[in-house]
Motif scaffolding. Structure first.
Motif, PDB file in Angstrom:
ATOM      1  N   GLY A 219      50.746  47.088  51.500  1.00  0.00           N
ATOM      2  CA  GLY A 219      49.992  46.155  52.320  1.00  0.00           C
ATOM      3  C   GLY A 219      50.124  44.710  51.876  1.00  0.00           C
ATOM      4  N   THR A 220      49.753  43.825  52.771  1.00  0.00           N
ATOM      5  CA  THR A 220      49.793  42.386  52.483  1.00  0.00           C
ATOM      6  C   THR A 220      48.467  41.889  51.923  1.00  0.00           C
ATOM      7  OG1 THR A 220      49.183  41.982  54.792  1.00  0.00           O
ATOM      8  CG2 THR A 220      51.533  41.913  54.255  1.00  0.00           C
ATOM      9  N   ARG A 221      47.457  42.717  51.933  1.00  0.00           N
ATOM     10  CA  ARG A 221      46.144  42.359  51.390  1.00  0.00           C
ATOM     11  C   ARG A 221      45.680  43.463  50.450  1.00  0.00           C
ATOM     12  NH1 ARG A 221      40.432  41.758  54.865  1.00  0.00           N
ATOM     13  NH2 ARG A 221      39.131  42.662  53.222  1.00  0.00           N
ATOM     14  N   GLN A 222      45.150  43.073  49.292  1.00  0.00           N
ATOM     15  CA  GLN A 222      44.740  44.056  48.294  1.00  0.00           C
ATOM     16  C   GLN A 222      43.236  44.087  48.039  1.00  0.00           C
ATOM     17  OE1 GLN A 222      46.935  46.190  47.291  1.00  0.00           O
ATOM     18  NE2 GLN A 222      48.539  45.107  48.379  1.00  0.00           N
ATOM     19  N   HIS A 223      42.497  43.095  48.443  1.00  0.00           N
ATOM     20  CA  HIS A 223      41.062  43.073  48.158  1.00  0.00           C
ATOM     21  C   HIS A 223      40.267  43.810  49.231  1.00  0.00           C
ATOM     22  CE1 HIS A 223      41.765  39.540  50.765  1.00  0.00           C
ATOM     23  NE2 HIS A 223      40.532  39.757  51.218  1.00  0.00           N
ATOM     24  N   GLY A 224      39.213  44.483  48.803  1.00  0.00           N
ATOM     25  CA  GLY A 224      38.325  45.162  49.735  1.00  0.00           C
ATOM     26  C   GLY A 224      37.346  44.197  50.374  1.00  0.00           C
ATOM     27  N   ASP A 225      36.623  44.688  51.365  1.00  0.00           N
ATOM     28  CA  ASP A 225      35.647  43.847  52.056  1.00  0.00           C
ATOM     29  C   ASP A 225      34.437  43.528  51.188  1.00  0.00           C
ATOM     30  OD1 ASP A 225      37.100  43.728  54.410  1.00  0.00           O
ATOM     31  OD2 ASP A 225      36.207  45.567  55.200  1.00  0.00           O
ATOM     32  N   ASP A 226      34.203  44.329  50.162  1.00  0.00           N
ATOM     33  CA  ASP A 226      32.974  44.207  49.377  1.00  0.00           C
ATOM     34  C   ASP A 226      33.139  43.440  48.072  1.00  0.00           C
ATOM     35  OD1 ASP A 226      34.665  46.143  48.402  1.00  0.00           O
ATOM     36  OD2 ASP A 226      33.065  47.503  47.771  1.00  0.00           O
ATOM     37  N   VAL A 227      34.307  42.818  47.832  1.00  0.00           N
ATOM     38  CA  VAL A 227      34.532  42.150  46.547  1.00  0.00           C
ATOM     39  C   VAL A 227      33.981  40.738  46.559  1.00  0.00           C
ATOM     40  CG1 VAL A 227      36.581  43.536  46.089  1.00  0.00           C
ATOM     41  CG2 VAL A 227      36.837  41.300  47.188  1.00  0.00           C
ATOM     42  N   GLU A 229      33.973  36.601  45.917  1.00  0.00           N
ATOM     43  CA  GLU A 229      34.929  35.566  46.298  1.00  0.00           C
ATOM     44  C   GLU A 229      35.941  35.300  45.192  1.00  0.00           C
ATOM     45  OE1 GLU A 229      35.427  33.966  49.207  1.00  0.00           O
ATOM     46  OE2 GLU A 229      34.008  35.424  50.022  1.00  0.00           O
ATOM     47  N   GLU A 230      35.482  35.403  43.955  1.00  0.00           N
ATOM     48  CA  GLU A 230      36.386  35.184  42.818  1.00  0.00           C
ATOM     49  C   GLU A 230      37.471  36.258  42.768  1.00  0.00           C
ATOM     50  OE1 GLU A 230      36.236  34.970  37.904  1.00  0.00           O
ATOM     51  OE2 GLU A 230      34.422  35.412  39.081  1.00  0.00           O
ATOM     52  N   LYS A 231      37.070  37.506  42.925  1.00  0.00           N
ATOM     53  CA  LYS A 231      38.047  38.599  42.896  1.00  0.00           C
ATOM     54  C   LYS A 231      38.958  38.536  44.112  1.00  0.00           C
ATOM     55  CE  LYS A 231      38.330  43.514  41.818  1.00  0.00           C
ATOM     56  NZ  LYS A 231      37.553  44.746  41.503  1.00  0.00           N
ATOM     57  N   LYS A 232      38.406  38.176  45.258  1.00  0.00           N
ATOM     58  CA  LYS A 232      39.208  38.020  46.467  1.00  0.00           C
ATOM     59  C   LYS A 232      40.307  36.990  46.258  1.00  0.00           C
ATOM     60  CE  LYS A 232      38.762  36.482  51.294  1.00  0.00           C
ATOM     61  NZ  LYS A 232      37.802  36.057  52.341  1.00  0.00           N
ATOM     62  N   ALA A 233      39.951  35.842  45.678  1.00  0.00           N
ATOM     63  CA  ALA A 233      40.939  34.776  45.426  1.00  0.00           C
ATOM     64  C   ALA A 233      42.005  35.244  44.449  1.00  0.00           C
ATOM     65  CB  ALA A 233      40.232  33.535  44.895  1.00  0.00           C
ATOM     66  N   ARG A 234      41.595  36.019  43.440  1.00  0.00           N
ATOM     67  CA  ARG A 234      42.547  36.511  42.448  1.00  0.00           C
ATOM     68  C   ARG A 234      43.560  37.459  43.082  1.00  0.00           C
ATOM     69  NH1 ARG A 234      39.035  37.987  39.089  1.00  0.00           N
ATOM     70  NH2 ARG A 234      39.063  40.265  39.286  1.00  0.00           N
ATOM     71  N   HIS A 235      43.084  38.366  43.915  1.00  0.00           N
ATOM     72  CA  HIS A 235      43.985  39.309  44.590  1.00  0.00           C
ATOM     73  C   HIS A 235      44.905  38.588  45.584  1.00  0.00           C
ATOM     74  CE1 HIS A 235      42.818  43.217  43.070  1.00  0.00           C
ATOM     75  NE2 HIS A 235      41.540  42.885  43.157  1.00  0.00           N
ATOM     76  N   MET A 236      44.376  37.590  46.252  1.00  0.00           N
ATOM     77  CA  MET A 236      45.206  36.838  47.202  1.00  0.00           C
ATOM     78  C   MET A 236      46.332  36.102  46.486  1.00  0.00           C
ATOM     79  SD  MET A 236      42.294  35.443  49.877  1.00  0.00           S
ATOM     80  CE  MET A 236      43.482  34.581  50.929  1.00  0.00           C
ATOM     81  N   ARG A 237      46.051  35.581  45.289  1.00  0.00           N
ATOM     82  CA  ARG A 237      47.106  34.915  44.509  1.00  0.00           C
ATOM     83  C   ARG A 237      48.193  35.904  44.106  1.00  0.00           C
ATOM     84  NH1 ARG A 237      42.784  32.224  42.019  1.00  0.00           N
ATOM     85  NH2 ARG A 237      42.869  33.669  40.237  1.00  0.00           N
ATOM     86  N   LYS A 238      47.782  37.094  43.664  1.00  0.00           N
ATOM     87  CA  LYS A 238      48.762  38.105  43.262  1.00  0.00           C
ATOM     88  C   LYS A 238      49.668  38.484  44.429  1.00  0.00           C
ATOM     89  CE  LYS A 238      45.830  40.258  39.732  1.00  0.00           C
ATOM     90  NZ  LYS A 238      45.038  41.474  39.399  1.00  0.00           N
ATOM     91  N   CYS A 239      49.074  38.613  45.602  1.00  0.00           N
ATOM     92  CA  CYS A 239      49.873  38.956  46.783  1.00  0.00           C
ATOM     93  C   CYS A 239      50.832  37.832  47.145  1.00  0.00           C
ATOM     94  CB  CYS A 239      48.963  39.277  47.963  1.00  0.00           C
ATOM     95  SG  CYS A 239      48.091  40.859  47.815  1.00  0.00           S
ATOM     96  N   ALA A 240      50.317  36.602  47.135  1.00  0.00           N
ATOM     97  CA  ALA A 240      51.128  35.443  47.532  1.00  0.00           C
ATOM     98  C   ALA A 240      52.303  35.218  46.583  1.00  0.00           C
ATOM     99  CB  ALA A 240      50.255  34.190  47.591  1.00  0.00           C
ATOM    100  N   GLN A 241      52.124  35.573  45.307  1.00  0.00           N
ATOM    101  CA  GLN A 241      53.146  35.320  44.297  1.00  0.00           C
ATOM    102  C   GLN A 241      54.067  36.514  44.069  1.00  0.00           C
ATOM    103  OE1 GLN A 241      50.777  34.194  40.911  1.00  0.00           O
ATOM    104  NE2 GLN A 241      50.111  32.263  41.840  1.00  0.00           N
ATOM    105  N   SER A 242      53.933  37.549  44.889  1.00  0.00           N
ATOM    106  CA  SER A 242      54.751  38.752  44.717  1.00  0.00           C
ATOM    107  C   SER A 242      55.338  39.169  46.059  1.00  0.00           C
ATOM    108  CB  SER A 242      53.899  39.892  44.137  1.00  0.00           C
ATOM    109  OG  SER A 242      52.957  40.334  45.097  1.00  0.00           O
ATOM    110  N   THR A 243      56.037  40.301  46.051  1.00  0.00           N
ATOM    111  CA  THR A 243      56.639  40.795  47.288  1.00  0.00           C
ATOM    112  C   THR A 243      55.598  41.373  48.246  1.00  0.00           C
ATOM    113  OG1 THR A 243      57.096  42.922  46.200  1.00  0.00           O
ATOM    114  CG2 THR A 243      58.875  41.283  46.227  1.00  0.00           C
ATOM    115  N   SER A 244      54.336  41.436  47.830  1.00  0.00           N
ATOM    116  CA  SER A 244      53.285  41.909  48.747  1.00  0.00           C
ATOM    117  C   SER A 244      53.212  41.009  49.977  1.00  0.00           C
ATOM    118  CB  SER A 244      51.925  41.927  48.040  1.00  0.00           C
ATOM    119  OG  SER A 244      51.880  42.943  47.063  1.00  0.00           O
ATOM    120  N   ALA A 245      53.374  39.710  49.779  1.00  0.00           N
ATOM    121  CA  ALA A 245      53.248  38.771  50.897  1.00  0.00           C
ATOM    122  C   ALA A 245      54.415  38.872  51.864  1.00  0.00           C
ATOM    123  CB  ALA A 245      53.119  37.350  50.362  1.00  0.00           C
TER     124      ALA A 245
END
Length: 410
Positions: A219-227, A229-245
């Protein structure tokens, strides 16, 4: 189905010792071996509900759910920490440690090297440097994590007197890393007599002699709906900086048996995060390489199963499989040993034309890790989504295309 509840806790002198699962290649929660055909992991209610309401079409692509069990932490007379599960009453017997178990032998020896503290000393003191993640390490040091070289303390556990690696004790140390982290957390956050709930799941590699496993974060998104904002931002960075994006998939761990050296080549999630698109393709090739040749006969069976999974995912409206993984599994056992009538394996494949009864190359595809999966009617539902999961579909389509390109020699 095996179902345990807290009323079955019983005498702590009785129980089944849970062993570290030596074929865990990714994730962060400790997966434990309950018996030859069953593993268990810490229970997360959202994941339990997913398994209990699993659509019928998805069951062939997920581990069989076997219920839950009660687990507690126990320290023996030597100070070794163990997780003990209470078995079914009719199977109860004295608490025993099997001396034949590679996992128990490895774990006990490693505990001795750490003073039996079960987590009081850093993992880096007894395990390879690649798993000792530090925010202060240099990029060059971090890249070294891409290939595991076990130190003498660990390697001595898997070699015989002639320094030949014993095949039955080859293991991926990532599971021990997760187990150590889990014990540390339990020791610091909970009293020793605290009861914990674990999920019981099918051990999907129990039938393999040398299971080669690729863990793909889908998937292109790794964070759940219940996380947060800090964890959401962290997961979004990992996706953006890897082949997930760009691909909707990234490598989260792998082990592939090298028949020439008789040990597993292992890669972890840090390796997978740094790959480019071309690096991801090369990673897939490495997963299919046994140290002597590229196992091209595996490509078509894997693609067929991924195509079948794609059809299933497209039919599941409202499901979002955030942060879930996909396992691709095959046995490093040479297919020539299983080829019928003395035929060359490739000839068998050419005549099989997709028939699973004739196909020599046995592969398996399984979805795992559903702690953040959401769907219409799920108890922790924050948002109701329409249609199938676009990010997961995007990742599957790209994965299938890359495998096809490899098959066609592009």
């Amino acid at each position: 189905m095996v179902v345990q509840d807290s009323s079955d806790a019983g005498d702590t002198r009785m129980g089944v010792q849970l062993e570290p699962f030596l074929h865990q290649v990714g994730g962060h929660l400790s997966v434990m071996k309950y018996d030859e055909h069953t593993v268990c992991k810490p229970l997360i209610s959202q994941e339990q509900r997913f398994y209990e309401t699993l659509p019928l079409a998805m069951k062939r692509f997920t581990p069989q759910y076997k219920g839950t069990i009660t687990v507690h932490l126990r320290k023996d007379s030597l100070g070794h920490l163990r997780l003990v599960a209470n078995p079914l009453k009719e199977n109860r017997g004295p608490f025993k440690v099997s001396t034949e178990s590679a996992a128990v032998a490895i774990w006990q020896t490693l505990q001795q090297t750490t003073g039996g503290s079960g987590g009081a000393r850093p993992l880096a003191e007894w395990q390879h440097a690649q798993l000792a993640h530090s925010l202060k390490e240099s990029p060059a040091t971090a890249l070294l994590r891409s290939e595991f070289h076990l130190n003498a303390q660990v390697s001595s556990l898997v070699e015989d007197a002639n320094r030949n690696q014993a095949e039955r004790r080859s293991f991926n140390p990532w599971g021990l890393y997760c187990h150590q982290a889990h014990l540390t957390r339990l020791c610091t956050e909970y009293p020793e007599n605290k009861r914990h709930r674990f999920l019981l799941l099918e051990n999907v590699v129990s039938q393999y002699k040398h299971p080669c496993i690729l863990d793909l974060k889908m998937g292109t998104r790794q964070h759940g709906d219940d996380v947060s904002e800090e964890k959401k931002a962290r997961h979004m960075r990992k996706c953006a900086q890897s082949t997930s994006a760009c691909l909707g998939v990234r490598i989260c761990g792998m082990q592939v048996y090298q028949v020439d050296k008789r040990h597993f080549l292992c890669k972890d999630k840090y390796y997978g995060r740094k790959l480019s698109v071309e690096g991801f393709r090369q990673g897939l090739c490495q997963f299919l390489h046994d140290g002597t040749r590229l196992r091209t006969e595996l490509l078509e069976p894997i693609r067929r199963q991924l195509q079948a999974l794609l059809l299933v995912i497209r039919s599941q409206s409202s499901y979002r499989f955030y942060s879930s993984s996909l396992l691709i599994i095959y046995d490093a056992q040479e297919p020539a040993e299983r080829a019928p009538d003395g035929l060359h394996p490739q000839k068998v494949l050419e005549t099989a034309h997709g028939s699973s009864s004739c196909c020599v190359a046995k592969v398996d595809i399984r979805m795992i890790d559903f702690a953040h999966t959401t769907y219409k009617g799920s108890q922790n539902e924050h948002t109701t989504y329409e249609g199938p999961d676009p990010g997961y579909i995007f990742g599957l389509e790209n994965l299938i295309q890359i495998l096809q390109d490899i098959q066609e020699g592009e």
